[in-house]
Design a protein around this motif. Structure first.
Motif, PDB file in Angstrom:
ATOM      1  N   HIS A 142     -57.559  77.361  91.218  1.00 10.03           N
ATOM      2  CA  HIS A 142     -58.369  76.408  92.021  1.00 10.03           C
ATOM      3  C   HIS A 142     -59.060  75.479  91.110  1.00 10.03           C
ATOM      4  CE1 HIS A 142     -61.596  75.446  94.930  1.00 10.03           C
ATOM      5  NE2 HIS A 142     -62.176  75.318  93.813  1.00 10.03           N
ATOM      6  N   GLU A 143     -59.430  76.152  89.819  1.00  7.75           N
ATOM      7  CA  GLU A 143     -60.014  75.283  88.697  1.00  7.75           C
ATOM      8  C   GLU A 143     -58.955  74.105  88.203  1.00  7.75           C
ATOM      9  OE1 GLU A 143     -63.303  75.110  88.481  1.00  7.75           O
ATOM     10  OE2 GLU A 143     -63.461  76.727  90.081  1.00  7.75           O
ATOM     11  N   HIS A 146     -58.857  71.348  90.324  1.00  6.69           N
ATOM     12  CA  HIS A 146     -60.217  70.355  90.130  1.00  6.69           C
ATOM     13  C   HIS A 146     -59.590  69.257  88.835  1.00  6.69           C
ATOM     14  CE1 HIS A 146     -62.802  71.424  93.036  1.00  6.69           C
ATOM     15  NE2 HIS A 146     -62.985  72.466  92.618  1.00  6.69           N
ATOM     16  N   PHE A 189     -68.789  70.276  94.699  1.00  4.40           N
ATOM     17  CA  PHE A 189     -67.863  69.166  94.956  1.00  4.40           C
ATOM     18  C   PHE A 189     -67.802  69.238  96.791  1.00  4.40           C
ATOM     19  CE2 PHE A 189     -65.771  71.240  91.218  1.00  4.40           C
ATOM     20  CZ  PHE A 189     -65.867  70.167  90.438  1.00  4.40           C
ATOM     21  N   GLU A 194     -62.456  70.508  97.435  1.00  2.76           N
ATOM     22  CA  GLU A 194     -62.543  71.729  97.511  1.00  2.76           C
ATOM     23  C   GLU A 194     -61.081  72.290  98.077  1.00  2.76           C
ATOM     24  OE1 GLU A 194     -64.064  74.331  95.976  1.00  2.76           O
ATOM     25  OE2 GLU A 194     -65.227  73.040  94.915  1.00  2.76           O
ATOM     26  N   HIS A 239     -69.104  76.208  96.044  1.00  2.00           N
ATOM     27  CA  HIS A 239     -67.745  76.473  96.997  1.00  2.00           C
ATOM     28  C   HIS A 239     -67.825  76.793  98.311  1.00  2.00           C
ATOM     29  CE1 HIS A 239     -66.657  76.991  92.695  1.00  2.00           C
ATOM     30  NE2 HIS A 239     -65.537  76.594  92.898  1.00  2.00           N
TER      31      HIS A 239
HETATM   32 ZN   LIG Z   1     -63.898  74.151  93.549  1.00  2.00          ZN
END
Ligand SMILES: [Zn+2]
Length: 269
Positions: A142-143, A146, A189, A194, A239
């Motif tokens: 997930h990171e 980003h 975010f 997200e 999140h």
């Molecule tokens: Zn995130």
């Protein structure tokens, strides 16, 4: 010919518009100017990001660390294993322009964040929460998402993006750019950023393991533990609500036909 001055009309300095209407027009006008300035700033950030290519960002921040980061011992297994896992996951992102670096913040608050130059900060609190490599892989994936969308720079705020932009055009270094982990954890975010990062993260997990089993199990546990907050607050503040996230991830897995069952890889510590 004789000049004859025309007689002034009465009330020449008095507007024939009602004062309340005038006040209203003023407020509307000021609001419009304010909105225009905000939109302009948002646009300028995009322009600044355009002029700071990913390669430059990666180079500028190659050995940079946030000011308030408290790192754990470099000999800690978790640091080495998390870095190895990020390297494995990043192979599935063809031509990733970053050399990802992992640092562990010695904090009880569970969180993970993407920082300039490809730095991923994971807290000790988060590592205490994950129960399998698959769970951790999704958080890291997930990171990575980003970074791919460069959300991590937008989240830093205008001030930092502009200092970075000026560092590039004036040839200064970035050491003067003060960024604190504590500030970043306060800036979330938006939903779309997200959900895009979740989609990218899940695709990476699938590419690595051939299934998405346990990818969202951490959030399923958290969904039932939201009252056990202090330690989870940080991640949950930045999140989406854990329950909504689980629903969305299940939907994605079904849509893409990524198997929901598979072999679970234990943590290596
Ligand atoms: Zn995130």
């Amino acid at each position: 010919m004789r000049f004859v001055a025309r007689k002034q009309k009465e009330g020449i300095n008095v507007s024939d518009v009602h004062p309340l209407v005038e006040a209203g027009t003023l407020i509307l006008g000021l609001t419009a100017i304010f909105i225009a300035i905000v939109l302009l700033l948002v646009f300028l950030i995009e322009v600044a990001l355009y002029f700071v290519p990913v390669e430059t960002e990666a180079e500028l921040f190659a050995d940079w660390l946030p000011e308030d980061l408290v790192t754990i011992s470099p000999s800690d297994d978790r640091l080495h294993e998390t870095q190895t896992l990020v390297d494995r996951l990043a192979r599935h992102w063809a031509d990733a322009p970053y050399l990802f670096r992992v640092e562990i913040d010695d904090s009880d608050a569970a969180n993970a964040m993407a920082l300039p130059g490809g730095l991923i900060v994971v807290t000790r609190g988060l590592l205490d929460e994950v129960q399998s490599e698959n769970e951790l892989a999704f958080v890291l994936g997930h990171e990575l998402g980003h970074f791919r969308n460069r959300d991590h720079l937008r989240a830093l705020g205008r001030g930092i993006v502009f200092s970075m932009f000026f560092a590039v055009i004036t040839g200064n270094d970035v050491s003067g750019i003060g960024i604190n982990v504590a500030d970043i954890t306060l800036r979330g975010f938006n939903r779309e950023q997200e959900s895009d990062a979740d989609e990218f993260g899940l695709a990476i997990v699938y590419a690595e393991y051939g299934h998405v089993d346990e990818a969202w199990r951490l959030f399923e546990r958290w969904e039932h533990e939201q009252e056990r907050t202090p330690d989870l607050l940080s991640y949950l503040a930045t999140h989406p609500y854990a329950g909504d996230r689980v629903e969305h991830l299940k939907f994605l897995a079904e849509r893409e036909k990524w198997p929901g069952r598979g072999e679970i890889t234990p943590l290596k510590w």
